[in-house]
Design a protein around this motif. Structure first.
Motif, PDB file in Angstrom:
ATOM      1  N   LEU A 185      -5.442   8.693  -1.426  1.00  0.00           N
ATOM      2  CA  LEU A 185      -4.671   8.893  -0.426  1.00  0.00           C
ATOM      3  C   LEU A 185      -3.005   8.287  -0.494  1.00  0.00           C
ATOM      4  CD1 LEU A 185      -7.371   7.428   2.153  1.00  0.00           C
ATOM      5  CD2 LEU A 185      -6.287   9.821   1.970  1.00  0.00           C
ATOM      6  N   MET A 186      -2.837   7.649  -1.357  1.00  0.00           N
ATOM      7  CA  MET A 186      -1.481   6.129  -1.251  1.00  0.00           C
ATOM      8  C   MET A 186      -0.824   7.944  -2.131  1.00  0.00           C
ATOM      9  SD  MET A 186       0.448   4.852  -0.084  1.00  0.00           S
ATOM     10  CE  MET A 186       1.424   3.375  -0.151  1.00  0.00           C
ATOM     11  N   CYS A 187      -1.520   8.571  -2.832  1.00  0.00           N
ATOM     12  CA  CYS A 187      -0.048   8.990  -3.765  1.00  0.00           C
ATOM     13  C   CYS A 187      -0.070  10.212  -2.951  1.00  0.00           C
ATOM     14  CB  CYS A 187      -1.307   9.356  -5.159  1.00  0.00           C
ATOM     15  SG  CYS A 187      -0.587  11.006  -6.531  1.00  0.00           S
ATOM     16  N   ALA A 188      -1.591  11.157  -2.282  1.00  0.00           N
ATOM     17  CA  ALA A 188      -0.891  12.332  -1.542  1.00  0.00           C
ATOM     18  C   ALA A 188       0.492  12.165  -0.604  1.00  0.00           C
ATOM     19  CB  ALA A 188      -2.006  12.669  -0.885  1.00  0.00           C
ATOM     20  N   VAL A 189       0.570  11.149   0.611  1.00  0.00           N
ATOM     21  CA  VAL A 189       1.650  10.867   1.462  1.00  0.00           C
ATOM     22  C   VAL A 189       2.675   9.973   0.372  1.00  0.00           C
ATOM     23  CG1 VAL A 189       2.300   8.044   2.833  1.00  0.00           C
ATOM     24  CG2 VAL A 189       0.031   9.113   2.604  1.00  0.00           C
ATOM     25  N   GLN A 190       2.866   9.792  -0.761  1.00  0.00           N
ATOM     26  CA  GLN A 190       3.814   9.547  -0.834  1.00  0.00           C
ATOM     27  C   GLN A 190       4.065  10.995  -1.520  1.00  0.00           C
ATOM     28  OE1 GLN A 190       5.903   6.897  -1.066  1.00  0.00           O
ATOM     29  NE2 GLN A 190       4.135   5.730  -0.116  1.00  0.00           N
ATOM     30  N   PHE A 229       6.817  -0.729  -6.266  1.00  0.00           N
ATOM     31  CA  PHE A 229       6.779  -1.257  -4.837  1.00  0.00           C
ATOM     32  C   PHE A 229       6.213  -2.391  -4.570  1.00  0.00           C
ATOM     33  CE2 PHE A 229       4.294  -0.157  -1.494  1.00  0.00           C
ATOM     34  CZ  PHE A 229       4.622   1.277  -0.418  1.00  0.00           C
ATOM     35  N   THR A 230       6.782  -3.067  -3.589  1.00  0.00           N
ATOM     36  CA  THR A 230       6.765  -4.213  -3.486  1.00  0.00           C
ATOM     37  C   THR A 230       5.679  -4.937  -2.846  1.00  0.00           C
ATOM     38  OG1 THR A 230       8.129  -4.666  -1.929  1.00  0.00           O
ATOM     39  CG2 THR A 230       8.947  -5.076  -4.133  1.00  0.00           C
ATOM     40  N   VAL A 231       5.124  -6.177  -2.212  1.00  0.00           N
ATOM     41  CA  VAL A 231       4.267  -6.667  -0.984  1.00  0.00           C
ATOM     42  C   VAL A 231       4.765  -6.292   0.517  1.00  0.00           C
ATOM     43  CG1 VAL A 231       3.196  -8.500  -0.110  1.00  0.00           C
ATOM     44  CG2 VAL A 231       2.996  -7.490  -2.537  1.00  0.00           C
ATOM     45  N   GLU A 232       6.437  -7.133   0.334  1.00  0.00           N
ATOM     46  CA  GLU A 232       7.011  -6.577   1.065  1.00  0.00           C
ATOM     47  C   GLU A 232       6.590  -4.436   1.493  1.00  0.00           C
ATOM     48  OE1 GLU A 232      10.371  -8.469   1.096  1.00  0.00           O
ATOM     49  OE2 GLU A 232      11.323  -7.707   2.837  1.00  0.00           O
ATOM     50  N   ASP A 233       7.107  -3.571   0.566  1.00  0.00           N
ATOM     51  CA  ASP A 233       7.539  -2.574   0.761  1.00  0.00           C
ATOM     52  C   ASP A 233       5.899  -2.118   1.314  1.00  0.00           C
ATOM     53  OD1 ASP A 233       9.575  -1.868  -0.478  1.00  0.00           O
ATOM     54  OD2 ASP A 233       8.677  -1.760  -2.469  1.00  0.00           O
ATOM     55  N   THR A 234       3.921  -2.670   1.429  1.00  0.00           N
ATOM     56  CA  THR A 234       3.138  -2.122   1.728  1.00  0.00           C
ATOM     57  C   THR A 234       3.280  -2.757   2.901  1.00  0.00           C
ATOM     58  OG1 THR A 234       2.284  -2.488  -0.691  1.00  0.00           O
ATOM     59  CG2 THR A 234       0.935  -2.412   1.486  1.00  0.00           C
ATOM     60  N   ILE A 235       3.440  -3.546   3.667  1.00  0.00           N
ATOM     61  CA  ILE A 235       3.783  -4.538   4.624  1.00  0.00           C
ATOM     62  C   ILE A 235       4.698  -3.222   5.581  1.00  0.00           C
ATOM     63  CG2 ILE A 235       4.274  -5.863   6.246  1.00  0.00           C
ATOM     64  CD1 ILE A 235       3.762  -7.855   4.143  1.00  0.00           C
ATOM     65  N   ASN A 236       6.085  -2.990   5.359  1.00  0.00           N
ATOM     66  CA  ASN A 236       6.513  -2.099   5.708  1.00  0.00           C
ATOM     67  C   ASN A 236       6.053  -1.115   6.143  1.00  0.00           C
ATOM     68  OD1 ASN A 236       8.788  -4.275   5.894  1.00  0.00           O
ATOM     69  ND2 ASN A 236      10.387  -3.746   4.419  1.00  0.00           N
ATOM     70  N   PHE A 237       5.478  -0.466   4.550  1.00  0.00           N
ATOM     71  CA  PHE A 237       4.657   1.069   5.583  1.00  0.00           C
ATOM     72  C   PHE A 237       3.794   1.168   6.195  1.00  0.00           C
ATOM     73  CE2 PHE A 237       1.070   2.921   3.941  1.00  0.00           C
ATOM     74  CZ  PHE A 237       1.338   4.425   3.774  1.00  0.00           C
TER      75      PHE A 237
END
Ligand SMILES: Cc1cc2nc3c(=O)[nH]c(=O)nc-3n(C[C@H](O)[C@H](O)[C@H](O)COP(=O)(O)OP(=O)(O)OC[C@H]3O[C@@H](n4cnc5c(N)ncnc54)[C@H](O)[C@@H]3O)c2cc1C
Length: 273
Positions: free
Chosen positions: A17-22, A78-86
Motif C-alpha cells: 500500500l505504501m509503495c502504491a501511494v509513493q 524515510f525517517t520516523v519524522e517522515d512517517t509521523i508527518n505522513f
C-alpha cells in the motif's frame, strides 16, 4: 483491463500500500494484486486492532539484518519524522504509549488502512482483491508476465516492473506465505535463513505446569541473551512466556541458547527482604 501500469505490486499489506501511494506521488500508476478479500489484513490485527504505526525512537540499530546498510539507507530516505508527518497530513494524530510507541488517538487500526485506501483512490492507483498471484515470469522483451487467479479464472497481465510485497511467513490465515521467497529463488537471488521473530516462547517438559499455574501474571523484568537485553514486562501464559520483553528477545534466540530473566531488575533483593 486495458490500463497501462508502471508497476504491478503483489500484496496489499503495509508495504504494498505504501509503495502504491509513493509511486502515485511520483505520478506513476500501479496495480495492487491482493489475495485476501480486503487490503491491510495484518495492519487490522496489529496490537489487538490498535496499530502501533511507528516508534518515536526507532533507528536502524533496532533492526536485525544480514545487511545492516539496507536499514541505514531506508531510514535515511524515510525517517520516523517522515512517517509521523505522513500520517498527520492524512488526519491521523498519534499518542505515545510506553517507550515511544505511537498509536492513532482513535486506537483504531481501521483508520490507518483507510488512509491508504483513500490515498490509492485519490492517486488513481488500482487495487484488485481476491486475486492470488500464481506465477511471475520474465519475458524475452524484458517485461514481467504475472498470472493470477480471480473468481476461479487464471488471468495474465504484463508490466515493466514488479514489486514483491507479499510479506513474510507469519500468520498464514491472514494471507502469509513463502511466495516472496519462492520468487526470489526462481530469479536466482540468495535467500538467507529465516527464523521466527517477535514470538512468544513455548515451555515444554516438566516445567510446563509451573508456568501454566502462573498464567495471566505479568512482571517487569530484564530478559537477557548474551549481551542483548530488554527491560519490559514478561507475561506467564498457559504455554510458556509472552509479553514485550520475551517477544523482543525471541528474535535473537536460537534453539539450545540460554535466556536469563531477572525478575527484580531495578531492586536489590536483600534490601527488599
Ligand atoms: C499479531 C501481529 C501484530 C503486529 N503488530 C504490529 C504493530 O503494532 N506495529 C507494526 O509496525 N507491526 C506490527 N506487526 C508486524 C506487521 O504486521 C508486519 O511487519 C507488516 O504487516 C508487514 O507488512 P507487509 O506488507 O510486508 O506484509 P503483509 O502485511 O503480510 O502483507 C502481504 C500481503 O500480501 C498478500 N499476498 C501474499 N501472497 C500473495 C500472492 N501470491 N498474491 C497476492 N497477494 C499475496 C497477503 O495476503 C498480504 O495481504 C504485527 C504483526 C502481527 C502478526
Amino acid at each position: 483491463m486495458g490500463d497501462h501500469f508502471d508497476a504491478i505490486i503483489i500484496g496489499g499489506g503495509a508495504c504494498g500500500l505504501m509503495c502504491a501511494v509513493q509511486a502515485g506521488y511520483l505520478g506513476k500508476k500501479t496495480l495492487i494484486l491482493e489475495k485476501n478479500v480486503k487490503v491491510g489484513a495484518k495492519i487490522l490485527i496489529s496490537v489487538g486492532g490498535r496499530c502501533n504505526y511507528t516508534n518515536m525512537y526507532s533507528s536502524e540499530t533496532n533492526f536485525i539484518s544480514a545487511n545492516p546498510h539496507f536499514c541505514t539507507s531506508a531510514f535515511s530516505q524515510f525517517t520516523v519524522e517522515d512517517t509521523i508527518n505522513f500520517f498527520e497530513a492524512n488526519g491521523i494524530l498519534g499518542k505515545e504509549k510506553t517507550l515511544g510507541q505511537l498509536f492513532p488517538i482513535t486506537n483504531n487500526a481501521k483508520d490507518i488502512v483507510k488512509v491508504f485506501e483513500v490515498l490509492c483512490k485519490n492517486l488513481d492507483q488500482v487495487i484488485i482483491c481476491h486475486a492470488e498471484v500464481k506465477e511471475v515470469l520474465k519475458m524475452e522483451d524484458g517485461q514481467f508476465q504475472i498470472s493470477y487467479a480471480k473468481n476461479g479464472n487464471l488471468k495474465t497481465l504484463r508490466s515493466q516492473n514488479v514489486v514483491i510485497a507479499s510479506g513474510g511467513l507469519p500468520v498464514q490465515k491472514m494471507g502469509a506465505s513463502d511466495f516472496g521467497l519462492r520468487v526470489a529463488r526462481q530469479f536466482g537471488l540468495k535467500v538467507t535463513e529465516t527464523a521466527p521473530a517477535l514470538v512468544p516462547l513455548t515451555i515444554t517438559g516438566k516445567e510446563a505446569e509451573w508456568y501454566a499455574q502462573l498464567s495471566g501474571n505479568t512482571i517487569f523484568s530484564r530478559v537477557s541473551l548474551g549481551n542483548i537485553s530488554f527491560e519490559e514486562n514478561i507475561l506467564f501464559t498457559h504455554w510458556g512466556l509472552g509479553g514485550p520483553a520475551i517477544l523482543q528477545i525471541s528474535s535473537y534466540w536460537r534453539p539450545g541458547e540460554l535466556i536469563s530473566i531477572d525478575l527484580l531488575p531495578n531492586n536489590n533483593i536483600t534490601e527488599l527482604i
